[in-house]
Design an enzyme around this catalytic site. Sequence first.
Site, PDB file in Angstrom:
ATOM      1  N   TYR A  67       0.873  -1.175   0.000  1.00  0.00           N
ATOM      2  CA  TYR A  67       0.000   0.000   0.000  1.00  0.00           C
ATOM      3  C   TYR A  67       0.906   1.220   0.000  1.00  0.00           C
ATOM      4  CZ  TYR A  67      -4.285   2.605   0.857  1.00  0.00           C
ATOM      5  OH  TYR A  67      -5.326   3.477   0.746  1.00  0.00           O
ATOM      6  N   LYS A 122     -21.894 -19.313  -7.935  1.00  0.00           N
ATOM      7  CA  LYS A 122     -21.221 -19.302  -9.235  1.00  0.00           C
ATOM      8  C   LYS A 122     -19.758 -18.894  -9.062  1.00  0.00           C
ATOM      9  CE  LYS A 122     -21.752 -19.366 -13.847  1.00  0.00           C
ATOM     10  NZ  LYS A 122     -22.648 -20.156 -14.690  1.00  0.00           N
ATOM     11  N   GLU A 164     -24.973 -13.123 -15.910  1.00  0.00           N
ATOM     12  CA  GLU A 164     -25.624 -14.280 -15.317  1.00  0.00           C
ATOM     13  C   GLU A 164     -27.102 -14.006 -15.095  1.00  0.00           C
ATOM     14  OE1 GLU A 164     -23.512 -16.842 -14.703  1.00  0.00           O
ATOM     15  OE2 GLU A 164     -25.120 -18.185 -14.109  1.00  0.00           O
ATOM     16  N   ASP A 190     -25.951 -18.423 -19.807  1.00  0.00           N
ATOM     17  CA  ASP A 190     -27.228 -19.019 -20.213  1.00  0.00           C
ATOM     18  C   ASP A 190     -27.359 -19.071 -21.731  1.00  0.00           C
ATOM     19  OD1 ASP A 190     -28.178 -19.191 -17.449  1.00  0.00           O
ATOM     20  OD2 ASP A 190     -28.186 -17.015 -17.577  1.00  0.00           O
ATOM     21  N   ALA A 223     -37.408 -21.560 -27.643  1.00  0.00           N
ATOM     22  CA  ALA A 223     -36.730 -20.487 -28.377  1.00  0.00           C
ATOM     23  C   ALA A 223     -36.188 -19.472 -27.391  1.00  0.00           C
ATOM     24  CB  ALA A 223     -37.683 -19.840 -29.380  1.00  0.00           C
ATOM     25  N   GLY A 224     -35.612 -19.984 -26.305  1.00  0.00           N
ATOM     26  CA  GLY A 224     -34.981 -19.116 -25.312  1.00  0.00           C
ATOM     27  C   GLY A 224     -33.535 -18.832 -25.686  1.00  0.00           C
ATOM     28  N   ALA A 226     -30.560 -20.020 -24.836  1.00  0.00           N
ATOM     29  CA  ALA A 226     -29.619 -21.082 -25.200  1.00  0.00           C
ATOM     30  C   ALA A 226     -29.912 -21.632 -26.595  1.00  0.00           C
ATOM     31  CB  ALA A 226     -29.672 -22.201 -24.167  1.00  0.00           C
ATOM     32  N   ASN A 326     -34.702 -28.534 -16.836  1.00  0.00           N
ATOM     33  CA  ASN A 326     -34.367 -28.853 -15.450  1.00  0.00           C
ATOM     34  C   ASN A 326     -35.437 -28.327 -14.509  1.00  0.00           C
ATOM     35  OD1 ASN A 326     -32.099 -30.434 -15.002  1.00  0.00           O
ATOM     36  ND2 ASN A 326     -30.721 -28.736 -15.457  1.00  0.00           N
ATOM     37  N   ASN A 357     -23.371 -26.949 -18.267  1.00  0.00           N
ATOM     38  CA  ASN A 357     -22.518 -25.814 -18.648  1.00  0.00           C
ATOM     39  C   ASN A 357     -21.339 -25.624 -17.688  1.00  0.00           C
ATOM     40  OD1 ASN A 357     -24.154 -24.955 -16.641  1.00  0.00           O
ATOM     41  ND2 ASN A 357     -24.934 -23.135 -17.690  1.00  0.00           N
TER      42      ASN A 357
END
Lengths: 476, 178
Positions: A67, A122, A164, A190, A223-224, A226, A326, A357
Amino acid sequence: MVEATRPRSPSSGSPPAPPAEESAESEASQTTALNERALRLAEFYRGKIETVPKVPVRSLRDFSLWYTPGIAAVSREIEHDADRAFHMTGRWNTIAILTDGSRVLGLGNIGPQAALPVMEGKALLFKYLGGVDAVPLPVNASTPEALIETALRIAPAFGGINLEDIASPKCFQVLEELQRRLPIPVWHDDQLGTAAATLAGLINALELTGRDMSTIRTVMLGAGAANLVTVRLLVRMGHDPHRITVVDQRGILEAERPDMDEMQLHNRWKYRVALETDGGGRKGTLAEAMAGADVVLAASTPVPGTIHQEWVRSMAPHPIVFALANPLPEIWPAEARAAGAAIVATGRSDFPNQVNNSLIFPAVFRGVLDARARAIPDDIVIAAAQELARYASMKGLSDQHLLPTMDERDCFPHVAAAVAEAAVALGIARVRASREEFFEQARRIMARPAALVVALQESGLMDPMPDEPVPPGKPR
Amino acid sequence: MKRSNPPVPQRPPESQAHGAPIHARLATEADLPALVPLIIRLKRLNEEFDSMLKVRPDAEAQAEAVLKAELKSPKSLIIAAEGAGPDKDKVVGVVRAAIRERLFYMPETEGVILDIYLLPLYRRHGAGRYLVEHTIAQLKERGAGIVTVEFPAQNEIATRFYAKCGFRPITAHHARMA
């Protein structure tokens, strides 16, 4: 001691009958036990990661180096050459886990505060599996613009940004714009992580059934985020877009569907896919989409029975079925098998062939951080998927072993090295090294966190789980 | 095209002289069944922009009656856009336009583009521009010295598109619920 109880009685009746050991009852009791334990442990440990010094401190006099006043020299050097931050601070290995909490797990829009435990988890995965220092950052951001603005403002502290749990289609706009405006890798798990893991599984499923990407007919259910990205990657890998049929709640996504104009205004990413694939030349329902298809990639509603056995029977011989919803897959693996599926994958660890993933993101970030890549273009995502597929096939491919499991963590440095090598080949790496060098570095960095956890536990600096018996000879 | 080809889905080729994958012609009564759904798609799109453009439940019958009358009227112009190649005989777009007299301004004859719609697959490659220019030429032939166009004020895509075509706002059309 809380042990998940195994099933007692198979459920009686409500179709479609799941396999005996997956009865709703045992499912529910297991989930309840797990939830209770997670709550207790969250309250016991109060957070899953912490800041730990990484430099020796022999006496307080050392702070004149770490420092002020010594640190001023480091700041001056970085002021002259911003790039030096990657050599003289933790920026090279630190990422932000940025979320607005607008679509957290399956919980929906629970907001940033409630998203914090997920982001902490995560961050733990990032560190433990990838050796990446990840900072959980749930932020108040009610518009995509606010989230983008936030990411731009915090970028000086980070070598990369992991977006995320952001709602679709907002996530597309945020990722696209940040990838365009930031000189560091930006990733949305995602979209990209799930798509890459799916792609890796598909590469091996095609191999096992003797198919070629350029001739298959594929149905995408959902149709999301992913699936829309998976379409883009498939086309990039040579899949004919006119042989892809995307299906959502309103049926086959094709260019003349009545909601196309609305879609152009509110979800231009989905609109583009509708134009590009035009339903694979088909209109109608999922049943019509699946007839004669080689592959179905489902990432839709977690309701077994979403895909009927008779539709699997109507597919091409030896079809490939990925039921990735899921926690409940769109069709139970045993049912898909009974209907003729040659290969079945799900999102669950308790069935063979988990499309996960977590096999992708720690290694991708290890690779782009070590190569100091400016971005993560689709070719890097594909390189990660191909390497994961290659690793699984090296270990012996079968209809029960399509992808590495989380027990095969040796795959991580391989994927990281493939990612770094791809970044160099694409000319977006600021560190140039050989694949072997990247591999060695990744292996070394990735091995450290697990050793650290063991050392902390053995030294008593990390509390053992309060609900587990202490091994003999260990202090509590 | 060889008949032995497998039935793979095909895009309309972009080989028309004007570069757009469509061809415009005057509509006839035989086109009515194809034109009505296109008009309805446009009205539903307009509704997306503004709740004050809520589509009536009888809009389909209305569209049919209006188009039927306008096809016969010298003060109206209805254009059908057809696809190219395998879609040669398929109606993929529509224009509804009118000739009006300007009571106080010059030029005295105005061509108004009331509705214009192209199916999404046929929108690119300058198709919209081609359709607008074709319509303007037809209106000019019918005496129009000025051409105007009506669309929802919130439709920014249309605002940008018509600006590119050389249009600019001249009058404003405001509304409130009564």
